[in-house]
Design an enzyme around this catalytic site. Structure first.
Site, PDB file in Angstrom:
ATOM      1  N   HIS A  73       0.665  -1.169  -0.090  1.00 40.18           N
ATOM      2  CA  HIS A  73       0.037   0.022   0.104  1.00 40.18           C
ATOM      3  C   HIS A  73       0.736   1.167  -0.052  1.00 40.18           C
ATOM      4  O   HIS A  73       0.318   2.252  -0.675  1.00 40.18           O
ATOM      5  CB  HIS A  73      -0.948  -0.011   0.964  1.00 40.18           C
ATOM      6  N   PRO A 174      -3.380  -1.373  -7.463  1.00 43.35           N
ATOM      7  CA  PRO A 174      -4.149  -2.423  -7.949  1.00 43.35           C
ATOM      8  C   PRO A 174      -5.381  -2.839  -6.994  1.00 43.35           C
ATOM      9  O   PRO A 174      -5.033  -2.748  -5.893  1.00 43.35           O
ATOM     10  CB  PRO A 174      -3.071  -3.638  -8.022  1.00 43.35           C
ATOM     11  N   ASP A 262       3.289 -19.203   2.074  1.00 40.50           N
ATOM     12  CA  ASP A 262       3.561 -20.448   1.339  1.00 40.50           C
ATOM     13  C   ASP A 262       2.920 -20.401  -0.022  1.00 40.50           C
ATOM     14  O   ASP A 262       1.694 -19.541  -0.342  1.00 40.50           O
ATOM     15  CB  ASP A 262       3.565 -21.662   2.195  1.00 40.50           C
TER      16      ASP A 262
END
Length: 337
Positions: A73, A174, A262
């Site tokens: 951000h 985005p 992960d």
């Protein structure tokens, strides 16, 4: 008596010396981003930040996800300059107080880290570097349990911006409801290629998504692209078509390994268990699907691409040298400005 030629030579020599001195000073002032920028001015800086992250992570597990999200951000919006951390003023609404920043939290822990660094080296280490390094060390905390994820070497030397402008967020940041083309374009403008984008979105492997951001896939009709078993869980967690934004209503991004960063995210989205629209697009768009499959198969490949892309993101248009300032408090600019 000094001759006019000698006097002229002395004056020219003096001006040349001053010009050279100025040139060297300018060079020293702005070396850009470098490894171990604080080695002389605050040699313990990175270790202090790392230890604070470990300490706070042990007390509050979700802090690591917040720190990682802070990088996205802050650095995606024009510059890695800690503008995200500034409070609103009477004239301008800040980035962190907009709807797009909904769910961002734990800024007080960055203040804790800043205070620890300030005790060692007052006025030396920027909030921008603290934001980036705490995010990096947060990745280490959540990528493997116990602490031991891959260490990502990052350059430092950022300085803090003096403005936080809410109105420019949509231009740069985005959004999870945008088309995959728009997401690729916005990351591409920062120099991040397609596999890098796919890897960075793997951050959706940890943390949670508030119901406000995903009910459009459940109401008034369920998105047919969602896995039926996952829909049942989502409806249980988000029973209201218009959830209360202040209520603690959320779905874990990854039910299998919710607290570990992960590659399980990629297996989930290939199985139509992604929560956000961008997750679904990532697994199905021809430009990204092959990378999703490759990262689903290889934790090492994903981790390598994630580290590479995160490095590029943290080096997006930083303020260096004499630009900006070193804030004394991360939420407000220094008083003389």
């Amino acid at each position: 008596m000094v001759s006019s030629k000698a006097l002229c030579f002395f004056v020219l020599f003096s001006f040349s010396a001053i010009a050279l001195q100025s040139a060297f000073a300018d060079h020293e002032e702005d070396v850009g981003l470098v490894m171990n920028f604080y080695k002389d001015t605050c040699p313990q800086a990175e270790e202090i930040i790392r230890e604070q992250v470990k300490l706070l992570y042990k007390r509050h597990k979700n802090t690591a996800f917040s720190w990682l999200r802070n990088i996205f951000h802050d650095c995606a919006v024009q510059s890695c300059d800690a503008s995200l951390l500034l409070d609103s003023t009477r004239r301008e609404l800040s980035e962190k107080e907009t709807d797009r920043s909904f769910g961002l939290r734990n800024f007080r822990y960055l203040d804790t880290i800043k205070e620890a660094v300030e005790r060692e080296c007052p006025g030396v280490v920027s909030c921008a570097d603290i934001l980036v390094l705490s995010g990096r060390d947060g990745v280490v905390a959540v990528m493997n349990q116990p602490l031991g994820g891959p260490y990502i070497p990052l350059k430092t030397g950022r300085r803090d911006g003096r403005r936080s402008r809410a109105e420019i967020l949509e231009q740069y940041l985005p959004d999870h409801n945008e088309s995959i083309s728009s997401v690729l374009d916005k990351f591409g403008a920062m120099g991040i290629d397609t596999p890098g984008v796919v890897a960075l979105l793997g951050a959706h492997s940890v943390g949670r998504t508030h119901c406000v951001k995903l009910v459009h896939r459940l109401y008034p009709e369920v998105d047919p692209a969602l896995h039926p078993d996952h829909v049942e869980h989502m409806l249980h967690k988000c029973p209201d078509a218009i959830p209360d934004p202040k209520a603690v209503q959320y779905v874990r991004n990854d039910r299998g390994t919710p607290m570990i960063l992960d590659n399980n995210y990629y297996r989930n989205i290939l199985d139509n268990k992604g929560l956000l629209q961008v997750d679904h697009q990532l697994a199905n768009d021809k430009r990204t699907k092959s990378y999703v499959k490759k990262m689903a198969k290889s934790q090492d490949y994903w981790a390598s691409e994630f580290s590479r892309a995160l490095t590029i993101l943290t080096e997006n248009n930083p303020l260096t040298g004499t630009q900006g300032e070193i804030r004394k408090q991360c939420n407000v600019v220094n008083k003389h400005h």
